[in-house]
Design an enzyme around this catalytic site. Sequence first.
Site, mmCIF file in Angstrom:
data_model
loop_
_atom_site.group_PDB
_atom_site.id
_atom_site.type_symbol
_atom_site.label_atom_id
_atom_site.label_comp_id
_atom_site.label_asym_id
_atom_site.label_seq_id
_atom_site.Cartn_x
_atom_site.Cartn_y
_atom_site.Cartn_z
ATOM 1 N N HIS A 1 0.842 -1.206 0.000
ATOM 2 C CA HIS A 1 0.000 0.000 0.000
ATOM 3 C C HIS A 1 0.882 1.263 0.000
ATOM 4 C CE1 HIS A 1 -3.149 -2.599 2.281
ATOM 5 N NE2 HIS A 1 -3.596 -2.437 1.045
ATOM 6 N N LYS B 1 -16.219 -7.268 5.746
ATOM 7 C CA LYS B 1 -15.133 -8.074 6.281
ATOM 8 C C LYS B 1 -15.075 -7.815 7.789
ATOM 9 C CE LYS B 1 -12.454 -7.391 2.062
ATOM 10 N NZ LYS B 1 -11.282 -6.723 1.483
ATOM 11 N N ARG C 1 -1.849 -6.187 -8.320
ATOM 12 C CA ARG C 1 -0.609 -6.903 -8.027
ATOM 13 C C ARG C 1 -0.347 -7.998 -9.049
ATOM 14 N NH1 ARG C 1 -2.872 -8.090 -2.171
ATOM 15 N NH2 ARG C 1 -4.617 -8.346 -3.593
ATOM 16 N N SER D 1 -2.998 -7.736 3.076
ATOM 17 C CA SER D 1 -3.280 -7.575 4.511
ATOM 18 C C SER D 1 -3.733 -8.907 5.095
ATOM 19 C CB SER D 1 -4.379 -6.530 4.717
ATOM 20 O OG SER D 1 -3.984 -5.290 4.193
HETATM 21 O O1 PNS Z 1 -9.087 -3.008 0.100
HETATM 22 P P1 PNS Z 1 -10.392 -3.531 -0.378
HETATM 23 O O2 PNS Z 1 -11.128 -4.208 0.756
HETATM 24 O O3 PNS Z 1 -10.246 -4.413 -1.597
HETATM 25 O O4 PNS Z 1 -11.268 -2.253 -0.829
HETATM 26 C C1 PNS Z 1 -12.568 -2.408 -1.336
HETATM 27 C C2 PNS Z 1 -13.278 -1.042 -1.446
HETATM 28 C C3 PNS Z 1 -13.268 -0.339 -0.099
HETATM 29 C C4 PNS Z 1 -12.552 -0.181 -2.453
HETATM 30 C C5 PNS Z 1 -14.734 -1.320 -1.925
HETATM 31 O O5 PNS Z 1 -15.296 -2.314 -1.120
HETATM 32 C C6 PNS Z 1 -15.623 -0.091 -1.883
HETATM 33 O O6 PNS Z 1 -15.419 0.835 -2.626
HETATM 34 N N1 PNS Z 1 -16.622 -0.092 -0.977
HETATM 35 C C7 PNS Z 1 -17.526 1.014 -0.779
HETATM 36 C C8 PNS Z 1 -18.947 0.677 -1.214
HETATM 37 C C9 PNS Z 1 -19.088 0.816 -2.705
HETATM 38 O O7 PNS Z 1 -18.957 1.870 -3.280
HETATM 39 N N2 PNS Z 1 -19.352 -0.330 -3.348
HETATM 40 C C10 PNS Z 1 -19.459 -0.428 -4.785
HETATM 41 C C11 PNS Z 1 -18.074 -0.569 -5.403
HETATM 42 S S1 PNS Z 1 -18.186 -0.986 -7.087
#
Ligand code: PNS
Length: 165
Positions: free
Chosen positions: A19, A43, A92, A130
Amino acid sequence: MNTVKAIYPGSFDPVTNGHVDLIARGSKIFDHLVVAILRNSHKNPLFTVAERVEMLTEAVAGFGNVSIATFDGLLVDFARQEQAHALLRGIRAISDYEYELQMALMNRRLSPELETIFLMPDAKYSFVSSRLVKEVFELGGSVEGLVPEFVIERLKQHGIGNAGS
Ligand code: PNS
């Protein structure tokens, strides 16, 4: 002069060196980068949002144009509220691509003017997540070099694992 602001969203549970590598790359491209922690994740996080904010704040201390925020609800709504122009995500390996493509296209449907920009972290972090960091630490393996030192201290404080170094 126009300035370009981007949001780097994620769970950051906890922040890894992958990150941080991506933040360093993003901070060179964008005028301002907001690292945004999702508050209500499905999660089950190990670290509280407050702990994750603290760790990320320490991780980005050296970057003058990076700030930390938290958000709830739709990412595109948060981006609009922040008047951001772009979303930053890391890829990645090819295995990340499908999930990232789905999210990018959904976000584009919700907010067509907002672009998702993908960057690759250094290859030495291509296997770091993570989730794996927590698992390895919990089982007593070393995560040295994969997360900042202060994250290792936090993992120890959580009383998980028996080595961690
Ligand atoms: O690090 P992560 O857990 O892969 O991040 C995922 C994240 C936070 C980017 C995604 O879950 C998100 O944007 N959540 C907010 C809700 C939302 O907008 N959902 C639709 C995304 S297409």
